[in-house]
Design an enzyme around this catalytic site. Sequence first.
Site, mmCIF file in Angstrom:
data_model
loop_
_atom_site.group_PDB
_atom_site.id
_atom_site.type_symbol
_atom_site.label_atom_id
_atom_site.label_comp_id
_atom_site.label_asym_id
_atom_site.label_seq_id
_atom_site.Cartn_x
_atom_site.Cartn_y
_atom_site.Cartn_z
ATOM 1 N N SER A 181 73.744 28.098 0.007
ATOM 2 C CA SER A 181 72.449 28.054 -0.660
ATOM 3 C C SER A 181 71.486 29.133 -0.195
ATOM 4 O O SER A 181 70.669 29.599 -0.977
ATOM 5 C CB SER A 181 71.823 26.669 -0.512
ATOM 6 O OG SER A 181 71.929 26.195 0.802
ATOM 7 N N LYS A 236 70.251 21.414 -10.436
ATOM 8 C CA LYS A 236 70.018 22.854 -10.388
ATOM 9 C C LYS A 236 70.314 23.459 -11.762
ATOM 10 O O LYS A 236 69.508 23.311 -12.659
ATOM 11 C CB LYS A 236 70.817 23.451 -9.234
ATOM 12 C CG LYS A 236 70.174 22.988 -7.924
ATOM 13 C CD LYS A 236 70.877 23.351 -6.667
ATOM 14 C CE LYS A 236 70.008 22.866 -5.500
ATOM 15 N NZ LYS A 236 70.766 22.469 -4.331
ATOM 16 N N HIS A 256 75.499 25.091 -5.920
ATOM 17 C CA HIS A 256 74.987 26.365 -6.448
ATOM 18 C C HIS A 256 76.000 27.096 -7.321
ATOM 19 O O HIS A 256 75.717 28.186 -7.807
ATOM 20 C CB HIS A 256 74.540 27.281 -5.305
ATOM 21 C CG HIS A 256 73.314 26.763 -4.633
ATOM 22 N ND1 HIS A 256 72.048 26.912 -5.161
ATOM 23 C CD2 HIS A 256 73.170 26.023 -3.509
ATOM 24 C CE1 HIS A 256 71.177 26.312 -4.385
ATOM 25 N NE2 HIS A 256 71.829 25.763 -3.373
HETATM 26 C C1 LIG Z 1 70.459 21.363 -3.449
HETATM 27 C C2 LIG Z 1 71.695 21.081 -2.715
HETATM 28 C C3 LIG Z 1 72.135 19.777 -2.506
HETATM 29 C C4 LIG Z 1 71.292 18.596 -2.868
HETATM 30 O O1 LIG Z 1 71.307 18.349 -4.235
HETATM 31 P P1 LIG Z 1 70.072 17.545 -4.865
HETATM 32 O O2 LIG Z 1 70.596 17.090 -6.165
HETATM 33 O O3 LIG Z 1 68.940 18.486 -4.956
HETATM 34 O O4 LIG Z 1 69.787 16.418 -3.934
HETATM 35 C C5 LIG Z 1 73.356 19.586 -1.910
HETATM 36 N N1 LIG Z 1 74.100 20.629 -1.476
HETATM 37 C C6 LIG Z 1 73.695 21.895 -1.644
HETATM 38 C C7 LIG Z 1 74.561 23.010 -1.165
HETATM 39 C C8 LIG Z 1 72.478 22.163 -2.251
HETATM 40 O O5 LIG Z 1 72.053 23.412 -2.370
#
Ligand SMILES: *Cc1c(COP(=O)(O)O)cnc(C)c1O
Length: 393
Positions: free
Chosen positions: A184, A242, A212
Amino acid sequence: MSGLGWLEGEAAALKGQSLWRTARTLTGASTATPIVELDGERLLLLCSNNYLGLASDARLGEAAAAAALAHGVGSGASRLVSGTGELHVQLEERLAAWKRSEDCVLFSSGYLANQGTIAALVGRGDAVISDALNHASIIDGCRLSGAEIGVYPHADVAACARLLHKARAAGRRRLLLVTDSVFSMDGDLAPLGELVPLARQHGAMVLVDEAHATGVLGQGRGALAQLGLEGQVDAIVGTCSKALGSVGGFVAGSRLLCDYLRNRARGYVFDTAPPPPVLAATLRALAILEAEPALSEQVCRHAQRLAAGLQALGYQVMRPDAAVVPLLVGDSAAALALGERLRQRGVLALAIRPPTVPPGTARLRLCPMASHTDAQIEQVLAAFKAIRDEAAA
Ligand SMILES: *Cc1c(COP(=O)(O)O)cnc(C)c1O
């Protein structure tokens, strides 16, 4: 005297190190283009994980509104009590098919999906082997599980092999290898082509977090799809929050694994079921993604252009494997200052500081979106050029 007296000193210390963070209120987010308003200023948004621009897409909004009217706003209970509706079943089936898996379990967030799954798969007497740059939700899941945690330096396959070997030799019962597919904060891809066979060689379970990569790589299906490794991983974690523009997390895997998680993952069992409107929005996002594969290609193309342009300007940019373009600064105060200069030139990108990244590696994390135009990407590069020229003068 209040027991909270210590807070003042703690807050002052964080502020002194340029590490105090506040959430800024963005208003007037445009639906058509990634332009937001902050304190009355219109800024080009360059720090959102809404990679495809679907979060503000009217089609998702319409699907959510219709579902709210048809099925209600809330789901009213946890999944196993009375919270499972037809949209939950439909979305789980859809995601399973999309990830070429037998089954899929929905969670309210990707955070809960990681935490619940890791703690369900390993416990005391087991070992979990984790990349040093894994997401906080993975780290928290590892800690919560009670398993022995082995952390290998980022993307270091040989070190990972040593930890797997050591855990086996120490007689650990179950082994679990966990890694982000796209990291991330660094934007790079894990060496999955080596890690997956390595784990199998040691009889270890494999969990890959595609947060991601979902919607971005492999025609949206993720990095594992791009690498042809989908069938070889035990648990694929993804998020709907996302690129899919909605909210929620999921784990795709075998039917037995998913049914086990439905019994043992506490973030599934003890959490109110995701609400119908977001499920309908996610289903709509998946349909759009399937019909418009150009969306994920567009965001990756923007990321490549942005990285190449910044490199040409002399900025230290990490090579983006997906849609995250990290511009390394180092010092937290300097990263904040660069973000501020960028804002003065009409672009909003946030400084990412410790503890989100290791000390001394503060950065601007630039995230293009499919809804940016080529001209807007060039506008960002022009802003960085002006900042560079200003500093040189
Ligand atoms: C954003 C993210 C999460 C968490 O996901 P949410 O749906 O926002 O709780 C988990 N793992 C990674 C690598 C992320 O970037």
